[in-house]
Each structure stands twice: as structure tokens, then as C-alpha cells.
Design an enzyme around this catalytic site. Structure first.
Site: not given
Ligand code: CXA
Ligand code: ZN
Length: 429
Positions: A167, A302
Site C-alpha cells: 500500500h 503495513h
């Protein structure tokens, strides 16, 4: 649309500021009705309720400290759908809104990251080697660094894989990769534990698997809060696929991803349709030697939430196809052991909300690799969300040192953590 109240502590913030930042065009993000915004959702307390929220297509970015709220990135339409579930939805307004803040020079851009990797391999040529696993949609290198100590001929060392920045906006994960690159090279030969581990293990670090998203997120000088890759979608003006919903294990099975290209959690047209996922999966498949996957353990980094997660994400069940009681228990024990060192909360990833097509499910379900997600600092939105101040980098990357080394130590036989090395690892016992 129903009126939404502002957060009480921020009630003095003039409303016009909230609209002043809503500058993204539909082609960048969101639906034709408007761009993505960040919202506080008060109400959801259980994994099932959080999964319902995620099923609107919003990305659930973190669970609140009270465990009865979540922060989401959503389009206005998705926010309305969340309200229809019976929750209170509040747009997080400027200036607490962390969107569009200037890019923090303490964090490395993709070009700077490339420079760091090149310097590490130049400084430690006998330890570290740079390769490319392939190209992103826009043609950028997806770098891999292989680090290993003394090699004996014919030796087959277990391998440990670290992946970062699926991400784009999760910028602290790139700093985590740089921490690991530095630690494993500079401390080889001086730190006894690291020396022993590198003499008996091979480390793979993929410091950014979404370079196009990373460049897009920062190139204007202000953060764009971008999550997905930068691959156009045919028949739509919405850009990008959520790489962590595009992996080829029970892809799109269970309402844990979206079929809409406008969604933050768009799963892509087909499994591995994102070139970034395809080349990383090809790389992992290439580590099967003589029918055996050499990589035994994996962490995908993450932000945010301060969590250690393990598979499966597609089901609330602990065991099922390809996940025996021992498999689950070994994941849980390793996850809990790592969480004790960094103070994160350990849990099966579906305890957060259901996802399908995630990297962890594929790594375990398809490749038999013990696979974890670390959701790094901060614990909640108030700690800076996806863009915490650069001052936290040192502490929040070093915080995962012992967890990484512990997992690396178990890479010869992860089942050792539940005392079953004789059963599963033969002579390794
Ligand atoms: C996650 C990670 C791995 C498996 C299941 C769930 C959480 C992750 C996500 O939704 O992909 N959260 S995040 N980083 O905020 O997007
Ligand atoms: Zn993420």
C-alpha cells in the site's frame, strides 16, 4: 445525504476547510460523485460488524482504541452505505485531517530508496546482492536484496522473506526495509546473533513492491493518501488495484474485496492481474528448488494499528483446507511470541475484518510459507495515521528488531515453536 456532525474536539474548525481540501478528481480516486475522504465510524465492535463496513468498499484503516470504532477511507457514497448499517459517520476534518500535508523529507522517496539499496550492496558486496524481480505497471524496478553470510557448497539454507509497501501511503514500511537492510549488513560480524543467523539463513528484502503508487503518492510534494497501484482499469476512469486483494488464493471468494475499480479494495480483473503481484508471486514460486519451497517464513509490512496478523483472512475459522490445527497453532504461537517483543496485538487477520486475495493467504495456502502481516505504528489515527512525523522512524523500526530475528531463528522449522519439530522437520529435530 444525511447531515454529519463534526467531531466534538474539533468543533471549532471552520467547515469550509473540510471542503477546501476535497480537490481530487474522480480519475484520481473516489467515484464520479466525489473523491475519497477519511471518516471516523462509531459503532462497529465485532469482526462481523467491521467486515460489513469493509464490504461497502471502503478501506478500514484502523480500529479505534475503544475497539468500538474504525477509521476508514471512503467515497461519500460508501460513507452513506456505512451510515445505513446504523453507525455514526463523521468526516475527519482539516487540520486534523492528515491528507495533503507536505511530504516529510525524513522519509525516503523511491529514488532515495534505490540509492540506499545501491549503497548497501556496494558497501557489503560479499553479504548483499541486489536483483530485480520484475517491473511495475509503469516500468519501475521491483527491487529485491538477498543477504546471506558464509556459504558452504551444496548448503540449502532456509530463506526468510520481507515485503514492504504493498500500500503506497504506508510510508513507514519503507523505513522498516531500510532498517532491516542496515541491520543485517552493518551488524554482521559484530552482533553474534545476526552473524549466526546470516550464516545459516538467507534473507530476502523487497523494500517496495508498489513503486508506482509510492511515486504517485508523493510526487506533487503533498501526500495523496494513495493505497493502490497505478494500473488503469478498462472501461472505467478509476485507477488502480489493491495489491493486497489481488493474490491467487481464494481470490474474491468471500466479500473481503471489491469488484468496483472505484473502491480502495478493488481486487483487480483477475488474480495476479497487477504486474506487481504477478512478478513477486513468480519470484516466490522460483524459490521452489527440488520440489521444496526454500522460503519458510514471511512478514509483509503495513501501517497502521500495531498488530501482528496471521492467516487465514478469508474466513473466521481457525482451521480449514490447508490449515491444520498444528499449522494454525504454530502461526498463532509465532505471532504471539513476536507480539510480546514489540507490544503489538496478535490476532488472526479475520479478527480485524474479512479479506480475500491477501498476500498472507496466498503465501500459506498456496506456498506453505508461514506468513504474517505487521501493522506498524501508530496504534490509531491520532498518532499520525499513514504519515506519522519523521521523528518516530528510528524507534518504530527498531521496535521490530527482535520480532524479525525471532522469526528468522525459527525459519529452519517453524513447528519447533509448538514443540513438533520431530513430527514435521525430520532430522532438523
Ligand atoms: C490485512 C493484512 C493482511 C491480511 C488481511 C488484512 C490488513 C490490511 C489490509 O486491509 O490489507 N490493512 S491496511 N494496511 O490498513 O490496508
Ligand atoms: Zn496496508
Amino acid at each position: 445525504m444525511r447531515a454529519r456532525t463534526l467531531l466534538t474536539p474539533l468543533a471549532l474548525v471552520p467547515l469550509f476547510l473540510a471542503t477546501a481540501v476535497s480537490s481530487g478528481s474522480a480519475a484520481e480516486s473516489g467515484t464520479p460523485e466525489g473523491p475519497d475522504r477519511q471518516y471516523l465510524v462509531e459503532g462497529p465492535e465485532t469482526p462481523q460488524e467491521r467486515t460489513q463496513v469493509a464490504r461497502t468498499g471502503a478501506s478500514v484503516d484502523a480500529v479505534g482504541e475503544d475497539a468500538a470504532s474504525v477509521t476508514v477511507t471512503a467515497t461519500p457514497g460508501e460513507a452513506e452505505a456505512i451510515e445505513d448499517l446504523g453507525h455514526e459517520v463523521t468526516e475527519v476534518p482539516v487540520p486534523n485531517d492528515l491528507l495533503h500535508q507536505p511530504v516529510d523529507p525524513a522519509y525516503h522517496t523511491y529514488d532515495e530508496l534505490t540509492g540506499v539499496v545501491d549503497k548497501v550492496v556496494a558497501d557489503f558486496p560479499s553479504l548483499a546482492e541486489k536483483t530485480s524481480v520484475g517491473s511495475s505497471h509503469e516500468g519501475r524496478d521491483i527491487m529485491a536484496v538477498r543477504i546471506s553470510g558464509e556459504e558452504e557448497a551444496g548448503e540449502d539454507k532456509p530463506e526468510v522473506l520481507f515485503t514492504h509497501q504493498q500500500h503506497a501511503r504506508e510510508v513507514l514500511t519503507v523505513e522498516m526495509a531500510i532498517y532491516l537492510l542496515t541491520m543485517f549488513t552493518e551488524e554482521y560480524g559484530s552482533d553474534e546473533r545476526i552473524t549466526e543467523l546470516l550464516d545459516s539463513r538467507t534473507i530476502w528484502i523487497l523494500p517496495s513492491v508498489n513503486p508506482d503508487g509510492a511515486v504517485y503518492d508523493t510526487e506533487s510534494g503533498s501526500y495523496r493518501n494513495w493505497r493502490k497501484n497505478r494500473q488503469p482499469n478498462s472501461g472505467s476512469n478509476a485507477m488502480g488495484t489493491d495489491l493486497n486483494r489481488n493474490w491467487d488464493y481464494n481470490w474474491g471468494c468471500c466479500g473481503g474485496s471489491s469488484g468496483s475499480p472505484y473502491s480502495q479494495t478493488y481486487r483487480g480483473a483477475s488474480p495476479e492481474s497487477a504486474p506487481e503481484v504477478n512478478v513477486v508471486a513468480d519470484f516466490v514460486r522460483s524459490r521452489v528448488v527440488d520440489g521444496e519451497q526454500r522460503i519458510t517464513a514471511h512478514i509483509d509490512f503495513h501501517t497502521y494499528g500495531e498488530l501482528v496478523l496471521w492467516p487465514y483472512g478469508y474466513t473466521y475459522d481457525e482451521t480449514g483446507p490447508g490449515m491444520s490445527r498444528d499449522d494454525y497453532d504454530a502461526h498463532a504461537e509465532l505471532g504471539e511470541l513476536m507480539a510480546e517483543t514489540n507490544g503489538y496485538t496478535p490476532q488472526q487477520s479475520s479478527d480485524l475484518y474479512v479479506t480475500d486475495g491477501s498476500i498472507n493467504d496466498w503465501m500459506w495456502g498456496d506456498q506453505g510459507i508461514f506468513s504474517f502481516t505487521f501493522e506498524m505504528h501508530p496504534g490509531s489515527f491520532t498518532g499520525g495515521g499513514f504519515y506519522p512525523p519523521g521523528g518516530v522512524i528510528e524507534e518504530e523500526t527498531a521496535r521490530n528488531r527482535d520480532a524479525v530475528l525471532d522469526l528468522t531463528a525459527y525459519a529452519d522449522c517453524p513447528y519447533r515453536v509448538i514443540g513438533k519439530e520431530a513430527e514435521y522437520c525430520g532430522s532438523a529435530a
